[in-house]
Motif scaffolding. Structure first.
Motif, PDB file in Angstrom:
ATOM      1  N   LEU A  39       1.219  -1.486   0.143  1.00  0.00           N
ATOM      2  CA  LEU A  39      -0.582   0.035  -0.178  1.00  0.00           C
ATOM      3  C   LEU A  39       0.565   1.102   0.102  1.00  0.00           C
ATOM      4  O   LEU A  39       0.257   2.568  -0.212  1.00  0.00           O
ATOM      5  N   ARG A  40       2.388   1.411   0.955  1.00  0.00           N
ATOM      6  CA  ARG A  40       2.828   2.118   0.594  1.00  0.00           C
ATOM      7  C   ARG A  40       3.521   2.602  -0.332  1.00  0.00           C
ATOM      8  O   ARG A  40       4.240   3.496  -0.431  1.00  0.00           O
ATOM      9  N   GLU A  41       3.107   1.812  -1.598  1.00  0.00           N
ATOM     10  CA  GLU A  41       3.964   2.071  -3.258  1.00  0.00           C
ATOM     11  C   GLU A  41       2.782   2.910  -3.735  1.00  0.00           C
ATOM     12  O   GLU A  41       2.950   2.798  -5.101  1.00  0.00           O
ATOM     13  N   ARG A  42       1.192   2.811  -3.343  1.00  0.00           N
ATOM     14  CA  ARG A  42       0.061   3.158  -4.334  1.00  0.00           C
ATOM     15  C   ARG A  42      -0.862   4.640  -2.809  1.00  0.00           C
ATOM     16  O   ARG A  42      -1.777   3.420  -3.137  1.00  0.00           O
ATOM     17  N   GLN A  43       0.186   4.859  -2.751  1.00  0.00           N
ATOM     18  CA  GLN A  43      -0.968   6.560  -1.877  1.00  0.00           C
ATOM     19  C   GLN A  43      -1.923   6.812  -2.337  1.00  0.00           C
ATOM     20  O   GLN A  43      -3.392   7.179  -1.625  1.00  0.00           O
ATOM     21  N   GLY A  44      -1.593   6.901  -3.516  1.00  0.00           N
ATOM     22  CA  GLY A  44      -3.419   7.568  -4.349  1.00  0.00           C
ATOM     23  C   GLY A  44      -4.881   6.471  -4.142  1.00  0.00           C
ATOM     24  O   GLY A  44      -5.647   7.241  -4.306  1.00  0.00           O
ATOM     25  N   ASP A  45      -4.097   5.636  -4.232  1.00  0.00           N
ATOM     26  CA  ASP A  45      -5.623   4.544  -3.921  1.00  0.00           C
ATOM     27  C   ASP A  45      -6.114   4.730  -2.391  1.00  0.00           C
ATOM     28  O   ASP A  45      -7.136   3.986  -1.883  1.00  0.00           O
ATOM     29  N   ILE A  46      -5.262   5.614  -1.379  1.00  0.00           N
ATOM     30  CA  ILE A  46      -5.797   5.514   0.242  1.00  0.00           C
ATOM     31  C   ILE A  46      -7.397   6.291  -0.025  1.00  0.00           C
ATOM     32  O   ILE A  46      -8.461   5.415   0.450  1.00  0.00           O
ATOM     33  N   PRO A  47      -7.348   7.247  -0.545  1.00  0.00           N
ATOM     34  CA  PRO A  47      -8.797   7.894  -0.376  1.00  0.00           C
ATOM     35  C   PRO A  47      -9.658   6.757  -0.995  1.00  0.00           C
ATOM     36  O   PRO A  47     -10.961   7.348  -0.427  1.00  0.00           O
ATOM     37  N   LEU A  48      -9.397   6.033  -2.283  1.00  0.00           N
ATOM     38  CA  LEU A  48     -10.341   5.572  -2.707  1.00  0.00           C
ATOM     39  C   LEU A  48     -10.936   3.933  -1.301  1.00  0.00           C
ATOM     40  O   LEU A  48     -12.007   3.549  -1.476  1.00  0.00           O
ATOM     41  N   LEU A  49      -9.713   3.300  -1.212  1.00  0.00           N
ATOM     42  CA  LEU A  49     -10.238   2.172  -0.460  1.00  0.00           C
ATOM     43  C   LEU A  49     -10.566   2.883   1.409  1.00  0.00           C
ATOM     44  O   LEU A  49     -11.833   2.067   1.368  1.00  0.00           O
ATOM     45  N   ILE A  50     -10.681   3.977   1.436  1.00  0.00           N
ATOM     46  CA  ILE A  50     -11.172   4.400   3.110  1.00  0.00           C
ATOM     47  C   ILE A  50     -12.337   5.166   2.221  1.00  0.00           C
ATOM     48  O   ILE A  50     -13.397   4.462   3.334  1.00  0.00           O
ATOM     49  N   SER A  51     -12.769   4.944   1.497  1.00  0.00           N
ATOM     50  CA  SER A  51     -14.092   5.744   0.739  1.00  0.00           C
ATOM     51  C   SER A  51     -15.363   4.334   0.747  1.00  0.00           C
ATOM     52  O   SER A  51     -16.190   4.590   1.742  1.00  0.00           O
ATOM     53  N   SER A  52     -14.614   3.206   0.050  1.00  0.00           N
ATOM     54  CA  SER A  52     -15.061   2.613   0.001  1.00  0.00           C
ATOM     55  C   SER A  52     -15.715   1.843   1.432  1.00  0.00           C
ATOM     56  O   SER A  52     -17.074   1.204   0.968  1.00  0.00           O
ATOM     57  N   PHE A  53     -14.887   1.147   2.407  1.00  0.00           N
ATOM     58  CA  PHE A  53     -15.219   1.206   3.475  1.00  0.00           C
ATOM     59  C   PHE A  53     -15.334   1.781   4.183  1.00  0.00           C
ATOM     60  O   PHE A  53     -16.440   1.128   5.582  1.00  0.00           O
ATOM     61  N   LEU A  54     -15.458   3.270   4.181  1.00  0.00           N
ATOM     62  CA  LEU A  54     -16.546   4.262   5.290  1.00  0.00           C
ATOM     63  C   LEU A  54     -17.760   3.804   4.537  1.00  0.00           C
ATOM     64  O   LEU A  54     -18.952   3.105   5.188  1.00  0.00           O
ATOM     65  N   GLU A  55     -18.529   3.169   3.699  1.00  0.00           N
ATOM     66  CA  GLU A  55     -19.849   3.022   3.004  1.00  0.00           C
ATOM     67  C   GLU A  55     -20.574   1.863   3.702  1.00  0.00           C
ATOM     68  O   GLU A  55     -21.457   1.573   3.964  1.00  0.00           O
ATOM     69  N   ARG A  56     -18.964   0.666   3.728  1.00  0.00           N
ATOM     70  CA  ARG A  56     -19.084  -0.668   3.566  1.00  0.00           C
ATOM     71  C   ARG A  56     -19.587  -1.031   5.206  1.00  0.00           C
ATOM     72  O   ARG A  56     -20.691  -1.524   5.584  1.00  0.00           O
ATOM     73  N   PHE A  57     -18.689  -0.420   5.958  1.00  0.00           N
ATOM     74  CA  PHE A  57     -19.220  -0.614   7.151  1.00  0.00           C
ATOM     75  C   PHE A  57     -19.993   0.094   7.898  1.00  0.00           C
ATOM     76  O   PHE A  57     -20.575  -0.039   8.563  1.00  0.00           O
ATOM     77  N   SER A  58     -20.843   1.522   7.594  1.00  0.00           N
ATOM     78  CA  SER A  58     -21.579   1.566   7.864  1.00  0.00           C
ATOM     79  C   SER A  58     -23.104   1.814   7.303  1.00  0.00           C
ATOM     80  O   SER A  58     -23.319   1.639   8.868  1.00  0.00           O
ATOM     81  N   ASN A  59     -22.659   0.697   7.024  1.00  0.00           N
ATOM     82  CA  ASN A  59     -23.616   0.398   6.233  1.00  0.00           C
ATOM     83  C   ASN A  59     -23.921  -1.094   7.613  1.00  0.00           C
ATOM     84  O   ASN A  59     -25.168  -1.682   7.694  1.00  0.00           O
ATOM     85  N   SER A  60     -22.946  -1.961   7.326  1.00  0.00           N
ATOM     86  CA  SER A  60     -23.299  -3.203   7.430  1.00  0.00           C
ATOM     87  C   SER A  60     -23.691  -2.972   9.786  1.00  0.00           C
ATOM     88  O   SER A  60     -23.744  -3.965  10.262  1.00  0.00           O
ATOM     89  N   LYS A  61     -23.057  -1.665  10.175  1.00  0.00           N
ATOM     90  CA  LYS A  61     -22.239  -1.743  11.841  1.00  0.00           C
ATOM     91  C   LYS A  61     -23.432  -1.007  11.714  1.00  0.00           C
ATOM     92  O   LYS A  61     -23.664  -0.427  12.948  1.00  0.00           O
ATOM     93  N   TYR A  62     -24.709  -0.599  10.906  1.00  0.00           N
ATOM     94  CA  TYR A  62     -25.829   0.026  11.215  1.00  0.00           C
ATOM     95  C   TYR A  62     -25.550   2.127  11.902  1.00  0.00           C
ATOM     96  O   TYR A  62     -26.349   2.028  12.996  1.00  0.00           O
ATOM     97  N   GLN A  63     -24.183   2.230  11.559  1.00  0.00           N
ATOM     98  CA  GLN A  63     -23.305   3.492  11.498  1.00  0.00           C
ATOM     99  C   GLN A  63     -23.601   4.836  10.257  1.00  0.00           C
ATOM    100  O   GLN A  63     -24.042   4.422   9.865  1.00  0.00           O
ATOM    101  N   LYS A  64     -23.592   5.573  11.385  1.00  0.00           N
ATOM    102  CA  LYS A  64     -23.771   7.430  10.152  1.00  0.00           C
ATOM    103  C   LYS A  64     -22.669   8.102   9.816  1.00  0.00           C
ATOM    104  O   LYS A  64     -22.642   8.857   9.932  1.00  0.00           O
ATOM    105  N   VAL A  65     -21.294   7.106  10.373  1.00  0.00           N
ATOM    106  CA  VAL A  65     -19.921   7.780   9.765  1.00  0.00           C
ATOM    107  C   VAL A  65     -20.737   8.106   8.040  1.00  0.00           C
ATOM    108  O   VAL A  65     -20.158   7.523   7.737  1.00  0.00           O
ATOM    109  N   ARG A  66     -20.003   9.242   8.120  1.00  0.00           N
ATOM    110  CA  ARG A  66     -19.724   9.571   5.805  1.00  0.00           C
ATOM    111  C   ARG A  66     -18.619   9.836   5.142  1.00  0.00           C
ATOM    112  O   ARG A  66     -18.858  10.201   4.510  1.00  0.00           O
ATOM    113  N   GLY A  67     -17.756  10.537   6.121  1.00  0.00           N
ATOM    114  CA  GLY A  67     -16.389  10.632   5.699  1.00  0.00           C
ATOM    115  C   GLY A  67     -15.388  11.087   6.591  1.00  0.00           C
ATOM    116  O   GLY A  67     -15.289  10.643   7.707  1.00  0.00           O
TER     117      GLY A  67
END
Length: 465
Positions: free
Chosen positions: A315-343
């Motif tokens: 991951l340290r060699e593709r830092q530009g992908d980190i925002p994409l990964l974070i956005s995807s994980f936030l959406e997935r876990f906010s939905n699966s854990k029934y939370q309201k973290v949006r960003g």
């Protein structure tokens, strides 16, 4: 081979000349550099395919040189050698991005063997660095997130190897997504209608792994109360994924080799053989070539499973992908854990972009899951992150600047502040101008013009940019 360019970096001129003369005789075009810094400067102006480097050099040592080389020209394959490396240094060397490591003294014919394999790897793994990849089946790769050059090259490589039945060896650090890549290769292959069967060779006790792979007949050992088919038969006409194959004991490596060669297996306790048609995808986070050299892994099995080697970038060699990964994980876990973290706010995002990520994507995924649960709602800020991700606290302008009573030159202060930010960006990216420009939100050409005009030097380096 006349178009293949190799650079040799070694402060020992005698060794350097000796290796250069041998490779030149073999038909390669060879350059020489007296140390790591000299090598980096030559690579800036020459198109090099492969680098052979000593570890112990002045100015920039071998490991630091490889890190800077990977940041600057990630497609170049590196072979390192030393008479003084220990296991810890070797691990750091491979983590830095070296393709292979040789202990001195080494045999020149052995060196050329690794040079040929390195160049084959360079041709297959990195052919996409010089052109924009054409990815036809991106919808089947949705579970693998990334838009960086390295990930686009990986996607294109997956498509190319999927259509064949050749054995694939996935290499990369823990947490880089080797099973996701294996599944993608299966899903894009002609075997996709059949089973994809994963086996973690490190998670199954040695005494049970043979039965797990090949099956057993009733009564073949204590506890074998019924005949059972193994994972090979489950994967017949499909794909078998052998994860952490480097942990397989030698006696079982022999039996696996026989199955790969003859396409038939013998269940534990049986006297008859069964034909199987299975595609093998193996994976490891270990250096199998080094294990072959130390007799921990069979050489014939290694060459059998590494027909098509694919190295997954950390991951340290593709830092530009980190925002994409974070956005995807936030959406997935906010939905699966029934939370309201949006960003996540910009300060927290910048901290995570600049973190080293030893656990790679898996570590980032676990962190975002934890943050979603603890935060519950709203936006994740820098203060929400665990201490190790926050690093050094940034100072505000009010804290770092005091206006003298007699005043001072604003233009000079702004110039100095800009210089410091540029140097910090270059330091964080090991001199990679493209990545530094991204951190500074500048065009790469704009940054290069500023560097030429200001004549800045990277801290700890004698090179003026």
């Amino acid at each position: 081979m006349e178009n293949t360019k190799i650079l040799i970096a070694d402060d020992d001129k005698k060794t350097r000349d000796f290796v250069a003369a041998f490779l030149s005789y073999k038909g390669y075009q060879v350059f020489q550099a007296s140390d790591g810094q000299d090598a980096l400067e030559k690579i800036e102006i020459n198109d090099v395919n492969l680098v052979i480097t000593d570890l112990m050099m002045p100015r920039v040592n071998g490991i630091e040189f490889i890190k800077k080389l990977k940041a600057m020209r990630p497609e170049i394959v590196t072979i390192a050698y030393s008479a003084f490396a220990n296991s810890e240094m070797t691990a750091n060397l491979l983590k830095a991005g070296a393709f292979f490591y040789l202990e001195k003294p080494f045999n020149l014919e052995e060196l050329e063997t690794h040079v040929r394999r390195g160049l084959e790897h360079h041709s297959l793994q990195n052919q996409s660095f010089r052109s924009k990849p054409c990815i036809k089946n991106r919808t089947l790769l949705n579970n693998i997130i990334g838009e960086s050059d390295k990930m686009l090259a990986l996607f294109e490589l997956i498509e190319k190897v999927a259509s064949s039945d050749s054995t694939v060896l996935l290499q990369g650090e823990s947490g880089t997504g080797k099973e996701l890549v294996a599944r993608a290769i299966h899903d894009l292959s002609n075997r996709r209608q059949k089973n994809f069967v994963p086996v973690n060779c490190a998670a199954i006790p040695d005494e049970l792994l043979e039965s797990e792979l090949f099956g057993h007949v009733k009564g073949s050992f204590t506890g074998a109360i019924a005949t059972r088919i193994g994972r090979f038969e489950m994967a017949d006409k499909g794909t078998l994924f052998l994860d952490e194959i480097g942990d397989m004991k030698p006696s079982l490596q022999v039996k696996l080799l026989r199955v790969l060669q003859n396409r038939e297996l013998e269940p534990v306790g049986s006297t008859t053989t069964k034909k199987v048609d299975v595609r093998i995808i193996a994976a490891t986070n270990q250096n199998l070539e080094k294990m072959v050299a130390t007799k921990e892994f069979r050489e014939d099995l290694y060459y059998r499973i590494s027909v098509i080697p694919i190295i997954l970038p950390p991951l340290r060699e593709r830092q530009g992908d980190i925002p994409l990964l974070i956005s995807s994980f936030l959406e997935r876990f906010s939905n699966s854990k029934y939370q309201k973290v949006r960003g996540i706010d910009s300060s927290a995002l910048n901290l995570l972009r600049n973190y080293d990520w030893p656990g790679n994507v898996r570590e980032l995924e676990n962190l975002i899951e934890r943050m979603v649960i603890l935060k519950g709602s709203g936006t994740i800020s820098a203060n929400d992150l665990p201490e190790k991700y926050r690093g050094r606290k940034a100072t505000t302008p009010q804290e770092s600047i005091t206006l003298p009573d007699n005043g001072f030159c604003l233009n000079s202060a702004v110039e100095e502040f800009e210089n410091q930010l540029i140097l910090q960006a270059l330091e964080k990216t090991s001199g990679n101008k493209k990545e530094a420009a991204i951190l500074l939100n500048l065009k790469r050409t704009t940054l290069i013009e500023k560097l030429k005009k200001k004549k800045l030097s990277i801290p700890g380096s004698s090179m003026t940019i």
